[in-house]
Design an enzyme around this catalytic site. Sequence first.
Site, PDB file in Angstrom:
ATOM      1  N   LYS A   1      69.881  39.113  74.687  1.00 34.81           N
ATOM      2  CA  LYS A   1      68.896  37.739  74.139  1.00 34.81           C
ATOM      3  C   LYS A   1      69.794  36.167  74.142  1.00 34.81           C
ATOM      4  O   LYS A   1      70.561  36.454  73.527  1.00 34.81           O
ATOM      5  CB  LYS A   1      67.712  37.583  73.452  1.00 34.81           C
ATOM      6  CG  LYS A   1      66.233  37.324  74.234  1.00 34.81           C
ATOM      7  CD  LYS A   1      65.513  37.892  72.934  1.00 34.81           C
ATOM      8  CE  LYS A   1      64.933  39.002  72.664  1.00 34.81           C
ATOM      9  NZ  LYS A   1      64.097  39.580  71.640  1.00 34.81           N
TER      10      LYS A   1
ATOM     11  N   ASP B   1      74.891  43.811  75.872  1.00 35.59           N
ATOM     12  CA  ASP B   1      73.761  43.418  74.793  1.00 35.59           C
ATOM     13  C   ASP B   1      74.118  41.883  74.141  1.00 35.59           C
ATOM     14  O   ASP B   1      75.719  42.493  74.030  1.00 35.59           O
ATOM     15  CB  ASP B   1      73.113  44.425  74.318  1.00 35.59           C
ATOM     16  CG  ASP B   1      72.126  45.391  75.129  1.00 35.59           C
ATOM     17  OD1 ASP B   1      72.219  44.824  75.949  1.00 35.59           O
ATOM     18  OD2 ASP B   1      71.611  45.963  74.879  1.00 35.59           O
TER      19      ASP B   1
ATOM     20  N   MET C   1      64.743  46.807  62.424  1.00 36.39           N
ATOM     21  CA  MET C   1      63.945  45.844  63.015  1.00 36.39           C
ATOM     22  C   MET C   1      62.521  45.185  62.253  1.00 36.39           C
ATOM     23  O   MET C   1      61.639  45.259  62.925  1.00 36.39           O
ATOM     24  CB  MET C   1      63.431  46.239  64.565  1.00 36.39           C
ATOM     25  CG  MET C   1      64.419  46.613  65.326  1.00 36.39           C
ATOM     26  SD  MET C   1      64.081  47.002  67.043  1.00 36.39           S
ATOM     27  CE  MET C   1      63.559  48.933  66.689  1.00 36.39           C
TER      28      MET C   1
HETATM   29  N1  SAH Z   1      70.756  50.913  69.115  1.00 33.69           N
HETATM   30  C1  SAH Z   1      70.890  50.230  67.874  1.00 33.69           C
HETATM   31  C2  SAH Z   1      69.900  49.687  67.139  1.00 33.69           C
HETATM   32  C3  SAH Z   1      68.863  48.699  67.887  1.00 33.69           C
HETATM   33  S1  SAH Z   1      67.283  48.225  67.983  1.00 33.69           S
HETATM   34  C4  SAH Z   1      71.671  51.196  66.695  1.00 33.69           C
HETATM   35  O1  SAH Z   1      71.985  52.898  67.209  1.00 33.69           O
HETATM   36  O2  SAH Z   1      71.713  50.490  65.612  1.00 33.69           O
HETATM   37  C5  SAH Z   1      67.840  46.174  67.149  1.00 33.69           C
HETATM   38  C6  SAH Z   1      67.966  46.618  65.631  1.00 33.69           C
HETATM   39  O3  SAH Z   1      69.322  47.110  64.748  1.00 33.69           O
HETATM   40  C7  SAH Z   1      67.915  45.097  64.456  1.00 33.69           C
HETATM   41  O4  SAH Z   1      66.636  44.201  64.676  1.00 33.69           O
HETATM   42  C8  SAH Z   1      68.558  45.762  63.421  1.00 33.69           C
HETATM   43  O5  SAH Z   1      67.671  45.936  62.636  1.00 33.69           O
HETATM   44  C9  SAH Z   1      69.608  46.701  63.999  1.00 33.69           C
HETATM   45  N2  SAH Z   1      70.428  46.244  63.628  1.00 33.69           N
HETATM   46  C10 SAH Z   1      71.545  46.383  64.452  1.00 33.69           C
HETATM   47  N3  SAH Z   1      72.519  46.000  64.347  1.00 33.69           N
HETATM   48  C11 SAH Z   1      73.655  45.480  63.295  1.00 33.69           C
HETATM   49  C12 SAH Z   1      73.573  44.440  62.772  1.00 33.69           C
HETATM   50  N4  SAH Z   1      74.396  44.771  62.236  1.00 33.69           N
HETATM   51  N5  SAH Z   1      73.319  45.065  61.498  1.00 33.69           N
HETATM   52  C13 SAH Z   1      71.900  45.062  60.269  1.00 33.69           C
HETATM   53  N6  SAH Z   1      70.875  45.548  61.539  1.00 33.69           N
HETATM   54  C14 SAH Z   1      71.492  46.084  62.941  1.00 33.69           C
END
Ligand code: SAH
Length: 470
Positions: free
Chosen positions: A83, A62, A196
């Site tokens: 995306k 991703d 998110m």
């Molecule tokens: N499975 C992922 C979450 C996916 S949903 C996990 O466990 O982290 C995607 C959301 O994750 C983004 O909109 C944001 O809110 C958060 N996110 C993912 N990577 C991030 C990062 N490096 N810094 C801040 N937020 C992050």
Amino acid sequence: MQEIIDRLATRIDHNFDCFRMGLMHDAVAGKVFLVGAGPGDPGLITVRGRECLAQAGVVVYDALTHPGLLGHAPQAEHIFVGKKADRHSLPQEEINALLVHKARAGNTVARLKGGDPFVFGRGGEEALALAGAGVPFEVVPGVTSGIAAPAFAGIPVSHRGLSTSVTFVTGHLAPGASTQVDLRRTVHEGTLVFYMSVKQLPALTASLIAMGRDARTPAAVIEWATYARQRVVTGMIMDIAAAAKAAAIEAPAIVVVGEVAGLREQLAWFEARPLHGLRVVLTHTARRADRLEGRLRELGADVLSFPTLEIVPAPENGFVWETGRWDWLVLTSTNAAEMIFETLDAAGLDARALGDTRICAVGAATADAVARRYLRVDAHPEGFGPEAAVAAMAACGSLEDGRALIPRADIARRALAASLRDAGMQVEEVQAYETRPVSGLEARLEKLDAYAPDLIVFTNSAAARNFAQA
Ligand code: SAH
């Protein structure tokens, strides 16, 4: 007695059959690893996750997985399903179908997902699709951003005396869902971690206040957590939305609400590192880049490995080791050391053939390569210049009329040989390896561009040349 033996024999036969079937099954059928990539920093993947990448035939990844992680799977086909600026991500059904298809074709598939695969990552849906299709899969948990982002912002999500619960909430509801997330149970106490939710921040904070949470509760928004570009905005529930807007915070970001967010003031460690925020590209061969990469990361830099050179053994250099011919073997790289040992091995010899020849090793990595063969280095110059090497060797005894052998690369500088000759030595050189431009560099430039580096490191002229040409 006989009965017991018979029973045991049947049992062993049965176990053996299972074992054999298991192995056969493994050999023909593919498998999917749902691997958590961690929150961003490529060092935050798990050891297990890395192992899965190393054995994968296909990696499906991703947008929120660090590009450097693909370097753990150079052997694999890499398929991007996230995306991009110019197009949407692949629909979830198509990703599911792709995983099933690739596994059924006999591949080991690593499905690399940001953070943890089962935390708001639709990993559950993928697992269901795999289970439904009868494709074996394993889940490798990852460090979720909801924990990593606060940690990198210096915020412990739970803290004795401040918070006794942590709640993960998504601000993104499935299309068509009409219910609001019910925050009533958690709203008055504990830590709230929102994924998110950048766009919803004004509404979210307003409803927290409406539900009775103290408007002065500390809050923080962490954008691009664990990356060099990490930014943190802090405030209180009542003003955090405005602060995030003023700072133009965008996804991906984590919002933390709770008393614990106030600890950041004392605990912000990430931004305090000396190279924090610097984006560095390393252009030399993958093996050389490793050591420097580790050091730079420790100092806070974000590193993209972008090798422009590869090292291949010198074709037919015709070199033959002659015991007793050389007083000094001067090794200037691990590759030079490997070349000597490989030549000995190919000739049916081993380290004993080195006899009385002394060894000079330039650089820590070269000395390590020698030490791994249980050989001692006689001269280990401090620094890389020819003067240092000559001085270290001369400290072992006069160099006058001595014979030195230097296995070197095609692009090596001649200064060392010249200095040794000046010191009265007879110098022979043999080409140990060739450095070649990596092919397909042009195709990878887009990635480099997207990375927007602050600094590009060249450690030799060939790397710079290849880079410039691409
Ligand atoms: N499975 C992922 C979450 C996916 S949903 C996990 O466990 O982290 C995607 C959301 O994750 C983004 O909109 C944001 O809110 C958060 N996110 C993912 N990577 C991030 C990062 N490096 N810094 C801040 N937020 C992050």
